[in-house]
Design a protein around this motif. Structure first.
Motif, mmCIF file in Angstrom:
data_model
loop_
_atom_site.group_PDB
_atom_site.id
_atom_site.type_symbol
_atom_site.label_atom_id
_atom_site.label_comp_id
_atom_site.label_asym_id
_atom_site.label_seq_id
_atom_site.Cartn_x
_atom_site.Cartn_y
_atom_site.Cartn_z
ATOM 1 N N ASN A 22 60.046 23.563 31.105
ATOM 2 C CA ASN A 22 58.720 22.926 31.603
ATOM 3 C C ASN A 22 58.295 23.815 33.017
ATOM 4 O OD1 ASN A 22 56.663 21.300 31.832
ATOM 5 N ND2 ASN A 22 57.568 19.332 31.986
ATOM 6 N N LEU A 23 57.975 24.898 32.843
ATOM 7 C CA LEU A 23 57.746 25.713 34.036
ATOM 8 C C LEU A 23 56.432 25.268 34.851
ATOM 9 C CD1 LEU A 23 58.393 28.433 35.581
ATOM 10 C CD2 LEU A 23 57.394 29.682 34.144
ATOM 11 N N GLU A 24 55.470 25.006 33.854
ATOM 12 C CA GLU A 24 54.077 24.285 34.475
ATOM 13 C C GLU A 24 54.424 23.480 35.432
ATOM 14 O OE1 GLU A 24 49.880 22.672 33.496
ATOM 15 O OE2 GLU A 24 51.162 23.788 31.728
ATOM 16 N N THR A 25 55.085 22.402 34.922
ATOM 17 C CA THR A 25 55.369 21.127 35.930
ATOM 18 C C THR A 25 56.336 21.479 37.333
ATOM 19 O OG1 THR A 25 55.296 19.748 33.899
ATOM 20 C CG2 THR A 25 56.551 18.644 35.991
ATOM 21 N N ILE A 26 57.221 22.398 36.950
ATOM 22 C CA ILE A 26 58.244 22.836 38.002
ATOM 23 C C ILE A 26 57.216 23.420 39.234
ATOM 24 C CG2 ILE A 26 59.997 24.282 38.790
ATOM 25 C CD1 ILE A 26 61.206 23.622 35.983
ATOM 26 N N ILE A 27 56.409 24.210 38.655
ATOM 27 C CA ILE A 27 55.686 24.990 39.678
ATOM 28 C C ILE A 27 54.599 24.374 40.273
ATOM 29 C CG2 ILE A 27 53.707 26.874 39.764
ATOM 30 C CD1 ILE A 27 55.367 28.402 37.666
ATOM 31 N N ARG A 28 54.037 23.381 39.437
ATOM 32 C CA ARG A 28 52.955 22.323 40.112
ATOM 33 C C ARG A 28 53.793 21.366 41.255
ATOM 34 N NH1 ARG A 28 51.604 18.509 36.353
ATOM 35 N NH2 ARG A 28 51.324 20.391 34.960
ATOM 36 N N ASP A 29 54.783 21.027 40.772
ATOM 37 C CA ASP A 29 55.497 20.233 41.672
ATOM 38 C C ASP A 29 56.354 20.737 42.896
ATOM 39 O OD1 ASP A 29 54.736 17.911 40.032
ATOM 40 O OD2 ASP A 29 56.831 17.953 39.156
ATOM 41 N N GLN A 30 56.901 21.877 42.674
ATOM 42 C CA GLN A 30 57.901 22.353 43.550
ATOM 43 C C GLN A 30 57.059 23.428 44.584
ATOM 44 O OE1 GLN A 30 60.668 21.481 43.908
ATOM 45 N NE2 GLN A 30 60.295 19.899 42.575
ATOM 46 N N VAL A 31 56.084 24.348 44.225
ATOM 47 C CA VAL A 31 55.363 25.224 45.087
ATOM 48 C C VAL A 31 54.905 24.416 46.321
ATOM 49 C CG1 VAL A 31 53.705 26.826 45.311
ATOM 50 C CG2 VAL A 31 55.191 26.938 43.299
ATOM 51 N N PRO A 32 54.025 23.397 46.177
ATOM 52 C CA PRO A 32 53.361 22.750 47.396
ATOM 53 C C PRO A 32 54.638 22.179 48.403
ATOM 54 C CG PRO A 32 52.381 22.011 45.251
ATOM 55 C CD PRO A 32 53.566 22.795 45.002
ATOM 56 N N ILE A 33 55.716 21.639 47.795
ATOM 57 C CA ILE A 33 56.779 21.220 48.427
ATOM 58 C C ILE A 33 57.372 22.264 49.283
ATOM 59 C CG2 ILE A 33 59.036 20.468 48.442
ATOM 60 C CD1 ILE A 33 58.207 18.489 46.146
ATOM 61 N N ALA A 34 57.408 23.346 48.691
ATOM 62 C CA ALA A 34 58.182 24.678 49.260
ATOM 63 C C ALA A 34 57.165 25.063 50.402
ATOM 64 C CB ALA A 34 58.527 25.680 48.340
ATOM 65 N N PHE A 35 55.895 25.012 50.077
ATOM 66 C CA PHE A 35 55.036 25.496 51.229
ATOM 67 C C PHE A 35 54.931 24.781 52.303
ATOM 68 C CE2 PHE A 35 50.515 25.627 52.892
ATOM 69 C CZ PHE A 35 50.333 26.611 52.774
ATOM 70 N N ARG A 36 54.732 23.371 52.140
ATOM 71 C CA ARG A 36 54.709 22.565 53.141
ATOM 72 C C ARG A 36 55.925 22.666 54.143
ATOM 73 N NH1 ARG A 36 52.372 20.843 57.244
ATOM 74 N NH2 ARG A 36 52.705 18.458 57.894
ATOM 75 N N ALA A 37 57.325 22.845 53.227
ATOM 76 C CA ALA A 37 58.439 22.956 54.166
ATOM 77 C C ALA A 37 58.404 24.165 55.002
ATOM 78 C CB ALA A 37 59.637 22.961 53.209
ATOM 79 N N LEU A 38 57.836 25.142 54.417
ATOM 80 C CA LEU A 38 57.826 26.593 55.076
ATOM 81 C C LEU A 38 56.896 26.441 56.190
ATOM 82 C CD1 LEU A 38 57.903 29.004 51.957
ATOM 83 C CD2 LEU A 38 59.535 28.741 54.112
#
Length: 59
Positions: A28-44
């Motif tokens: 389920n790559l689309e969901t993983i990207i949609r959920d995880q990229v913003p989280i990683a972006f904010r953390a960085l």
């Protein structure tokens, strides 16, 4: 560091986590990207702001 560079790093971080098998269902790559990229972006963003002394990370 600008938002574009932070985004690139966030995508690479999520990609590395996928490659390391962190996610149980990478199909389920689309969901993983949609959920995880913003989280990683904010953390960085927050981490970078702390390194350069900009407080909360918003530019």
């Amino acid at each position: 560091m600008d938002a574009e560079k932070l985004f690139e790093h966030a995508v690479r971080l999520v990609e590395a986590n996928l490659n390391a098998g962190q996610f149980h269902n990478p199909a389920n790559l689309e969901t993983i990207i949609r959920d995880q990229v913003p989280i990683a972006f904010r953390a960085l963003e927050i981490a970078w702001a702390e390194v350069v002394g900009e407080g909360e990370g918003r530019h």
